[in-house]
Enzyme design. Structure first.
Site, mmCIF file in Angstrom:
data_model
loop_
_atom_site.group_PDB
_atom_site.id
_atom_site.type_symbol
_atom_site.label_atom_id
_atom_site.label_comp_id
_atom_site.label_asym_id
_atom_site.label_seq_id
_atom_site.Cartn_x
_atom_site.Cartn_y
_atom_site.Cartn_z
ATOM 1 N N GLY A 99 45.127 39.409 38.700
ATOM 2 C CA GLY A 99 44.530 38.228 38.076
ATOM 3 C C GLY A 99 43.313 37.770 38.860
ATOM 4 C CG ASN A 100 40.456 35.713 37.219
ATOM 5 O OD1 ASN A 100 40.670 34.533 36.965
ATOM 6 N ND2 ASN A 100 40.216 36.617 36.263
ATOM 7 C CG PHE A 101 40.958 32.894 43.060
ATOM 8 C CD1 PHE A 101 42.234 32.722 43.560
ATOM 9 C CD2 PHE A 101 40.124 33.827 43.662
ATOM 10 C CE1 PHE A 101 42.670 33.438 44.654
ATOM 11 C CE2 PHE A 101 40.546 34.563 44.763
ATOM 12 C CZ PHE A 101 41.832 34.372 45.259
#
Length: 390
Positions: A203-205
């Site tokens: 995923g990412n932030f």
């Protein structure tokens, strides 16, 4: 919306705390002007507690600060006078100005709504009728008094409309004038999670704050909004938004395509994962040895896919870059058949994932406009204003 509520000295003033509460609950910013006589029926403390703003009554505070009626009139998007007594209505119609509320009324250039309240014989008196007609002719909106039991014990026309009906009347009328009325807008926001096994993901932030801010603002401007939202903990989502929660890039693609054909505009602000595991383990992967090798394959390019499908829709993308920002964004604009692209740079302090602020550059084939660092709610307004001009 910024609503200035003027309360005059009638028994119906007892309903105004509920009116303030309803307006605040609808998301409006409410300030109150209370006439001296109105204080006999409702307290400033109650109204300031509910509005979360100081209540004003005089031209100056006790410590000598001036309450500028001009500034108040300029601040408000709408002035609502409820209840409006026969006395106040007569002064409004004849140009008399002897208190802060009336001075603000005569300075107002935005819509003015008036909710009369008085006994039935007063309400039916020819002078009151003529004064209300005159106020309408001046461009004011009158919310007629209703039929029912009055403070005098008589039954008839004169009761101030119920707070729920006042709010509904205002919102219905304002809906007709909103800039995005009858527009359907698709917005994507947040990250996507690409499963590795039942407990892990790539995923990412991204938190989805920017896309949600755009969705909330689009609803306030009258649009029918469909928000396709990846995993996000954000709770500040307008209940009028059609919310489609997804997890993976494939799910986001399917939800976006389902709405795209019938939308007028699509703003894709989501941070979609570029790659996903080629295989997802059915059970939790156990730690074995010093290395774990994952084979990743590209996810479907949602923006490019919609770029191929678009006919009359306006398609706006987002680009988060760390180097050669403008060049990379312009390439993405052309390659994916976009009408515009919103550029963020992680090199700009206060921009990027998880922040309450953002700094954008709005790019089209013909134009590039940089905006200063702003709160994301203000950035959302800038983006929509630019999108509406496409």
């Amino acid at each position: 919306m910024k609503i200035l509520l003027g309360i005059t000295g009638g028994i119906a003033a007892y309903k105004t705390p509920q009116l303030v509460r309803l307006l605040v609950k609808k998301g409006h910013n409410v300030r109150v002007i209370l006439t001296e006589k109105a204080k006999d029926f409702v307290t400033p403390l109650t109204l300031s507690t509910l509005s979360k703003e100081p209540v004003l009554s005089d031209f100056a505070t006790i410590d000598g600060q001036w309450n500028s009626h001009v500034a108040l009139a300029q601040w408000a998007d709408l002035l609502l006078i409820a209840p409006a007594t026969a006395n106040t209505i007569a002064k409004m119609a004849s140009g008399q100005c002897d208190n802060l509320l009336l001075a603000t009324y005569f300075s107002a250039k935005k819509p003015v709504w008036v909710a009369p309240a008085m006994d039935l014989d007063m309400y039916a008196h020819p002078t009151v009728t003529e004064n209300l007609i005159k106020l309408e002719r001046f461009g004011n909106h009158i919310i007629p008094a209703t039929y029912g039991e009055l403070a005098s014990g008589l039954v008839g026309q004169g009761r101030m409309a119920e707070p729920e009906d006042i709010v509904a009347s205002i919102e219905t009328a304002l809906q007709e004038t909103l800039p995005l009325k009858d527009r359907k807008i698709l917005i994507t926001a947040g990250p996507t999670y690409q499963a590795i096994d039942p407990v892990r993901f790539i995923g990412n932030f991204s938190t989805g704050k920017m896309g949600i801010a755009i969705a909330n603002e689009a609803v306030r401007q009258g649009a029918e909004v469909h928000l396709v939202l990846g995993p996000s903990a954000e709770k500040n989502i307008d209940n009028k938004i059609h919310l489609h929660r997804v997890v993976s890039a494939q799910q986001m693609y399917e939800a976006a395509v389902a709405q795209f054909e019938t939308c007028d505009m699509a703003i894709l602000a989501a941070a979609v994962a570029d790659y996903t595991p080629a295989e997802v383990a059915a059970q939790k992967i156990k730690k074995k040895g010093d290395k774990l090798t994952l084979t990743l394959i590209p996810t479907i390019d949602i923006l490019a896919s919609l770029g191929k499908l678009k006919t009359t829709q306006k398609l706006i993308g987002f680009a988060l870059e760390t180097e050669n920002e403008v060049e990379n964004a312009q390439l993405k604009l052309q390659k994916k058949n976009l009408d515009a692209i919103v550029l963020n740079s992680l090199r700009d302090k206060g921009a990027g994932f998880g922040t309450d602020t953002n700094k954008i550059t709005f790019i089209t084939a013909q134009q590039l406009q940089e905006f200063p660092l702003k709160h994301k709610e203000a950035v959302a307004k800038d983006i929509l204003q630019k999108c509406m001009s496409l």
